[in-house]
Design a protein around this motif. Structure first.
Motif, PDB file in Angstrom:
ATOM      1  N   VAL A  19       0.846  -1.199   0.000  1.00 52.49           N
ATOM      2  CA  VAL A  19       0.000   0.000   0.000  1.00 52.49           C
ATOM      3  C   VAL A  19       0.882   1.250   0.000  1.00 52.49           C
ATOM      4  O   VAL A  19       0.586   2.236  -0.695  1.00 52.49           O
ATOM      5  CB  VAL A  19      -0.971  -0.007   1.201  1.00 52.49           C
ATOM      6  CG1 VAL A  19      -1.640   1.345   1.393  1.00 52.49           C
ATOM      7  CG2 VAL A  19      -2.034  -1.085   1.009  1.00 52.49           C
ATOM      8  N   ALA A  22       2.124   1.760  -3.476  1.00 49.44           N
ATOM      9  CA  ALA A  22       1.034   2.253  -4.328  1.00 49.44           C
ATOM     10  C   ALA A  22       0.754   3.726  -4.056  1.00 49.44           C
ATOM     11  O   ALA A  22       0.520   4.514  -4.995  1.00 49.44           O
ATOM     12  CB  ALA A  22      -0.224   1.416  -4.110  1.00 49.44           C
ATOM     13  N   LYS A  23       0.808   4.147  -2.775  1.00 52.93           N
ATOM     14  CA  LYS A  23       0.597   5.561  -2.439  1.00 52.93           C
ATOM     15  C   LYS A  23       1.700   6.420  -3.047  1.00 52.93           C
ATOM     16  O   LYS A  23       1.440   7.503  -3.567  1.00 52.93           O
ATOM     17  CB  LYS A  23       0.571   5.756  -0.923  1.00 52.93           C
ATOM     18  CG  LYS A  23      -0.727   5.377  -0.276  1.00 52.93           C
ATOM     19  CD  LYS A  23      -0.688   5.675   1.213  1.00 52.93           C
ATOM     20  CE  LYS A  23      -1.962   5.256   1.894  1.00 52.93           C
ATOM     21  NZ  LYS A  23      -1.933   5.520   3.334  1.00 52.93           N
ATOM     22  N   ALA A  26       1.007   6.819  -6.630  1.00 53.38           N
ATOM     23  CA  ALA A  26      -0.131   7.705  -6.866  1.00 53.38           C
ATOM     24  C   ALA A  26       0.243   9.162  -6.608  1.00 53.38           C
ATOM     25  O   ALA A  26      -0.147  10.054  -7.362  1.00 53.38           O
ATOM     26  CB  ALA A  26      -1.299   7.300  -5.978  1.00 53.38           C
ATOM     27  N   LEU A  41       6.839  -0.309  -9.696  1.00 52.38           N
ATOM     28  CA  LEU A  41       5.811  -1.283 -10.057  1.00 52.38           C
ATOM     29  C   LEU A  41       6.311  -2.715  -9.846  1.00 52.38           C
ATOM     30  O   LEU A  41       5.560  -3.580  -9.379  1.00 52.38           O
ATOM     31  CB  LEU A  41       5.363  -1.086 -11.514  1.00 52.38           C
ATOM     32  CG  LEU A  41       4.445   0.108 -11.769  1.00 52.38           C
ATOM     33  CD1 LEU A  41       4.212   0.303 -13.261  1.00 52.38           C
ATOM     34  CD2 LEU A  41       3.121  -0.084 -11.048  1.00 52.38           C
ATOM     35  N   LEU A  44       6.142  -3.341  -6.221  1.00 50.07           N
ATOM     36  CA  LEU A  44       4.745  -3.556  -5.847  1.00 50.07           C
ATOM     37  C   LEU A  44       4.309  -4.979  -6.195  1.00 50.07           C
ATOM     38  O   LEU A  44       3.673  -5.658  -5.384  1.00 50.07           O
ATOM     39  CB  LEU A  44       3.843  -2.531  -6.538  1.00 50.07           C
ATOM     40  CG  LEU A  44       2.348  -2.629  -6.258  1.00 50.07           C
ATOM     41  CD1 LEU A  44       2.062  -2.469  -4.770  1.00 50.07           C
ATOM     42  CD2 LEU A  44       1.586  -1.585  -7.063  1.00 50.07           C
TER      43      LEU A  44
END
Length: 139
Positions: A19, A22-23, A26, A41, A44
């Protein structure tokens, strides 16, 4: 149970890390160059694969625990249907005695053979498995 808790804690930690990645993607999506984006990526994907493995491990541990629980419940239910009387185990609805040695020591339910009193010989119950012979008072 501790294995399941450890696996669950590991999965939560890995998901938390995923997470976080991903944050970061983003929040910094427009500012990251292509190589950094691919690296993040890949990180992740690695974390998500690890989380998946931990969840599978937890599922296996949970399944094993459920099987053990079911077996223990069956053993408890079975044990409650036996009574001990006159040196022998009796199961509700069964008129043939079970061997106490096999039942208590070997954890096996073995029917005994009844031999009636004949002449000078007393009535007895005999186990073909362990060869225990019991002369009950009420026989």
């Amino acid at each position: 149970m501790s294995g399941m808790l450890a696996s669950t804690a590991a999965a939560v930690g890995i998901i938390d890390k995923a997470v976080g990645i991903a944050k970061k993607l983003a929040d910094d999506g427009g500012e990251l160059d292509r190589a950094t984006l691919k690296l993040e990526l890949a990180n992740l994907m690695t974390e998500l694969a690890s989380a998946k493995m931990e969840v599978v491990t937890t599922q296996m541990l949970l399944f094993d625990a459920e099987q053990k629980n079911k077996k223990l419940e069956e053993q408890l239910k079975d044990k409650q249907s036996y009574t001990f009387n006159d040196g022998l185990y009796w199961k509700e609805g069964d008129e043939t005695a079970f061997c106490p040695k096999c039942y208590e020591v070997d954890k096996v339910q073995t029917h005994m053979v009844y031999a009636r009193a004949v002449g000078q010989y007393s009535a007895s119950w005999y186990c073909n498995n362990c060869r225990t012979c019991i002369y009950p008072n009420s026989a």
